[in-house]
Design a protein around this motif. Sequence first.
Motif, PDB file in Angstrom:
ATOM      1  N   PHE A   1       0.867  -1.174   0.000  1.00 37.93           N
ATOM      2  CA  PHE A   1       0.000   0.000   0.000  1.00 37.93           C
ATOM      3  C   PHE A   1       0.906   1.227   0.000  1.00 37.93           C
ATOM      4  N   PHE A   2       0.346   2.402  -0.310  1.00 36.87           N
ATOM      5  CA  PHE A   2       1.140   3.627  -0.379  1.00 36.87           C
ATOM      6  C   PHE A   2       0.975   4.376   0.938  1.00 36.87           C
ATOM      7  N   PRO A   3       2.013   4.369   1.789  1.00 40.65           N
ATOM      8  CA  PRO A   3       1.872   4.982   3.123  1.00 40.65           C
ATOM      9  C   PRO A   3       1.654   6.488   3.053  1.00 40.65           C
ATOM     10  N   GLU A   4       0.770   6.968   3.904  1.00 43.54           N
ATOM     11  CA  GLU A   4       0.564   8.405   4.039  1.00 43.54           C
ATOM     12  C   GLU A   4       1.556   8.996   5.039  1.00 43.54           C
ATOM     13  N   LYS A   5       1.941   8.192   6.019  1.00 41.62           N
ATOM     14  CA  LYS A   5       2.896   8.647   7.029  1.00 41.62           C
ATOM     15  C   LYS A   5       3.875   7.527   7.356  1.00 41.62           C
ATOM     16  N   ILE A   6       5.122   7.928   7.595  1.00 47.87           N
ATOM     17  CA  ILE A   6       6.170   6.979   7.980  1.00 47.87           C
ATOM     18  C   ILE A   6       6.960   7.607   9.118  1.00 47.87           C
ATOM     19  N   GLY A   7       7.193   6.855  10.186  1.00 51.36           N
ATOM     20  CA  GLY A   7       7.949   7.388  11.309  1.00 51.36           C
ATOM     21  C   GLY A   7       8.246   6.315  12.337  1.00 51.36           C
ATOM     22  N   LYS A   8       8.677   6.767  13.527  1.00 49.32           N
ATOM     23  CA  LYS A   8       9.019   5.856  14.612  1.00 49.32           C
ATOM     24  C   LYS A   8       7.898   5.855  15.643  1.00 49.32           C
ATOM     25  N   HIS A   9       7.888   4.809  16.458  1.00 44.78           N
ATOM     26  CA  HIS A   9       6.888   4.769  17.522  1.00 44.78           C
ATOM     27  C   HIS A   9       7.491   4.164  18.782  1.00 44.78           C
ATOM     28  N   TRP A  10       7.128   4.746  19.900  1.00 52.93           N
ATOM     29  CA  TRP A  10       7.511   4.183  21.197  1.00 52.93           C
ATOM     30  C   TRP A  10       6.411   4.495  22.216  1.00 52.93           C
ATOM     31  N   GLU A  11       6.238   3.616  23.122  1.00 54.95           N
ATOM     32  CA  GLU A  11       5.282   3.805  24.215  1.00 54.95           C
ATOM     33  C   GLU A  11       5.580   2.794  25.311  1.00 54.95           C
ATOM     34  N   LYS A  12       4.668   2.632  26.241  1.00 53.06           N
ATOM     35  CA  LYS A  12       4.884   1.686  27.332  1.00 53.06           C
ATOM     36  C   LYS A  12       3.807   0.606  27.292  1.00 53.06           C
ATOM     37  N   LYS A  13       4.222  -0.595  27.683  1.00 50.29           N
ATOM     38  CA  LYS A  13       3.286  -1.707  27.756  1.00 50.29           C
ATOM     39  C   LYS A  13       3.352  -2.308  29.154  1.00 50.29           C
ATOM     40  N   GLN A  14       2.368  -3.081  29.480  1.00 49.11           N
ATOM     41  CA  GLN A  14       2.333  -3.724  30.792  1.00 49.11           C
ATOM     42  C   GLN A  14       2.921  -5.123  30.681  1.00 49.11           C
ATOM     43  N   ASN A  15       3.975  -5.404  31.451  1.00 50.59           N
ATOM     44  CA  ASN A  15       4.614  -6.711  31.366  1.00 50.59           C
ATOM     45  C   ASN A  15       3.868  -7.751  32.200  1.00 50.59           C
ATOM     46  N   GLU A  16       4.427  -8.949  32.238  1.00 50.28           N
ATOM     47  CA  GLU A  16       3.755 -10.053  32.929  1.00 50.28           C
ATOM     48  C   GLU A  16       3.624  -9.804  34.433  1.00 50.28           C
ATOM     49  N   GLU A  17       4.483  -8.948  34.971  1.00 50.44           N
ATOM     50  CA  GLU A  17       4.428  -8.642  36.404  1.00 50.44           C
ATOM     51  C   GLU A  17       3.511  -7.466  36.704  1.00 50.44           C
ATOM     52  N   GLY A  18       2.856  -6.951  35.652  1.00 47.57           N
ATOM     53  CA  GLY A  18       1.936  -5.838  35.847  1.00 47.57           C
ATOM     54  C   GLY A  18       2.604  -4.481  35.870  1.00 47.57           C
ATOM     55  N   LYS A  19       3.894  -4.416  35.536  1.00 46.37           N
ATOM     56  CA  LYS A  19       4.622  -3.150  35.544  1.00 46.37           C
ATOM     57  C   LYS A  19       4.706  -2.588  34.129  1.00 46.37           C
ATOM     58  N   LYS A  20       4.801  -1.270  34.056  1.00 49.66           N
ATOM     59  CA  LYS A  20       4.931  -0.601  32.775  1.00 49.66           C
ATOM     60  C   LYS A  20       6.387  -0.652  32.309  1.00 49.66           C
ATOM     61  N   GLU A  21       6.598  -1.027  31.058  1.00 50.48           N
ATOM     62  CA  GLU A  21       7.946  -1.017  30.498  1.00 50.48           C
ATOM     63  C   GLU A  21       7.900  -0.448  29.081  1.00 50.48           C
ATOM     64  N   ALA A  22       8.956   0.288  28.744  1.00 51.02           N
ATOM     65  CA  ALA A  22       8.999   0.952  27.442  1.00 51.02           C
ATOM     66  C   ALA A  22       9.344  -0.040  26.339  1.00 51.02           C
ATOM     67  N   PHE A  23       8.798   0.196  25.168  1.00 51.05           N
ATOM     68  CA  PHE A  23       9.186  -0.584  23.985  1.00 51.05           C
ATOM     69  C   PHE A  23       9.151   0.330  22.771  1.00 51.05           C
ATOM     70  N   ASP A  24       9.970   0.003  21.788  1.00 48.28           N
ATOM     71  CA  ASP A  24      10.074   0.781  20.551  1.00 48.28           C
ATOM     72  C   ASP A  24       9.682  -0.088  19.371  1.00 48.28           C
ATOM     73  N   ILE A  25       9.082   0.530  18.393  1.00 45.07           N
ATOM     74  CA  ILE A  25       8.948  -0.085  17.072  1.00 45.07           C
ATOM     75  C   ILE A  25       9.733   0.810  16.122  1.00 45.07           C
ATOM     76  N   ASP A  26      10.729   0.242  15.467  1.00 41.92           N
ATOM     77  CA  ASP A  26      11.687   1.046  14.717  1.00 41.92           C
ATOM     78  C   ASP A  26      11.024   1.926  13.672  1.00 41.92           C
ATOM     79  N   ILE A  27      10.106   1.361  12.902  1.00 45.89           N
ATOM     80  CA  ILE A  27       9.410   2.132  11.859  1.00 45.89           C
ATOM     81  C   ILE A  27       7.950   1.684  11.811  1.00 45.89           C
ATOM     82  N   VAL A  28       7.072   2.672  11.674  1.00 45.14           N
ATOM     83  CA  VAL A  28       5.656   2.404  11.432  1.00 45.14           C
ATOM     84  C   VAL A  28       5.246   3.220  10.212  1.00 45.14           C
TER      85      VAL A  28
END
Length: 463
Positions: free
Chosen positions: A355-382
């Motif tokens: 498909f023809f992307p309208e936007k290309i960039g990076k993404h990072w946010e926090k997710k909840q791990n198995e212990e219920g704690k927030k941890e950061a993760f990155d996706i190199d390109i979206v």
Amino acid sequence: MEFCNRKKELSFLKSVIEKDSKQFIVLYGRRRIGKTTLLKKTLEAFSHDKFLYYFVEIMKEETVLNNLSHAFSKARYTEWYDLFSDLFRQKEIIVFDEFQNFNRINPSILSAFQHAWDDHQNQTKLFVLGSYVGMMKKILTDGTVPLFGRNDYMIRIGLFSQFETLKILTNYGYSITESIEILMLVGGIPRYLLAFKEKNNLKEKIYELFIDDFAPFKEETKNILIQEFGKIHKSYFSILKSIGAGRKSLSEISDISGIERTSLSKFLSELEYDYELIKKTSPILSKKMRDNKYEITDKLYSFYFNIIDRYFSDFEFDTLNTYERIYPNLPNHFGIMFETICEHFLIESRNILPFFPEKIGKHWEKKQNEEGKKEAFDIDIVAYDSDNILFCECKWKGKKIGFQDYLKLKTDSSYVNSGNKKQFYALFSKNGFTKELEDMKIEYLLLFKPDDFLGGDSSLFSV
């Protein structure tokens, strides 16, 4: 300097010179990008008595006035209007290099320049060159400045594209992997690419150009910045050092640089808009302003502040042994820079995607791990459009990428709220992929290797 590419720009500039009217042409772009070389190529057929080239250095106003007077006349001018009026009348072609420095010497010079140009009626061709995009725009396109609306053309001289850069380097004899690593060091800047023309082992070539006591580019970055920032260069240096080759938040930059956040915003704004050395980024799928981070946009500056400047004292004490000690750190630097290379590859090659992307960039946010704690993760390109989304992982390392890497990308992307978009995945790898992953022929998965950056198609994609 050797001239390559720029055929479109060269043809256009020659057509401007042939016009039967006075012309005010602005060429702007990063230092070493080839503005002066392009113009010299354009003007090579003209005799020197018909044009004037003048490099505007930051000196006392009286000194600049005297120097410019002597450059074209035996008269000694005391007024800028008189000087510019006579200059425009005497010369058919005029080139002012680093034109923005007139404004730094004394802004009133530009007012005299504007009046002299308005009053001038000959068919003079005036070229002004500038290295800092933001500063050139301020003195030429701001509606409150004297020169607003005077220029006929404003041409940005950009980097060579990644594809062009890699073609140049592979033509020099480097492998595609070596070519990508050189690209990650210096970007598509003609002057630095030309320095790699005499092929050598890449480790030795980096030492020869950037590390050795007599290396031509060892202190170039520092010297350029000192010249531009002047007495307050240390604050800008502290900020650039704190960012290095990564992405840093405002609070992280403040903590590392030691500059209070109240003062930091001004410096960051100038680095971003006036000098275009950094940019503010945010997670492409997030609207939270507090998630903003800064990164250095120039690959050579990233290399300088992440590697050379960090170990500069060690290099001064024992150059060769220090280089042998830190050379193993280069893959880490390449790993960071590879994300940007892959992002630009997708921008330049959008037709290879489903498909023809309208936007290309990076993404990072926090997710909840198995212990219920927030941890950061990155996706190199979206990359996404209204109906589809692509998640990418980029790895510049010695081993092949396997199924577990794909699984991690898919797991991390599951934490991202992408609505009802159809999901695709892509893996970029320096050393290819395991046979297991290739044989699986996973639906909606694209696999990219270094050879693909020269225009090859992605492999193992099916829908």
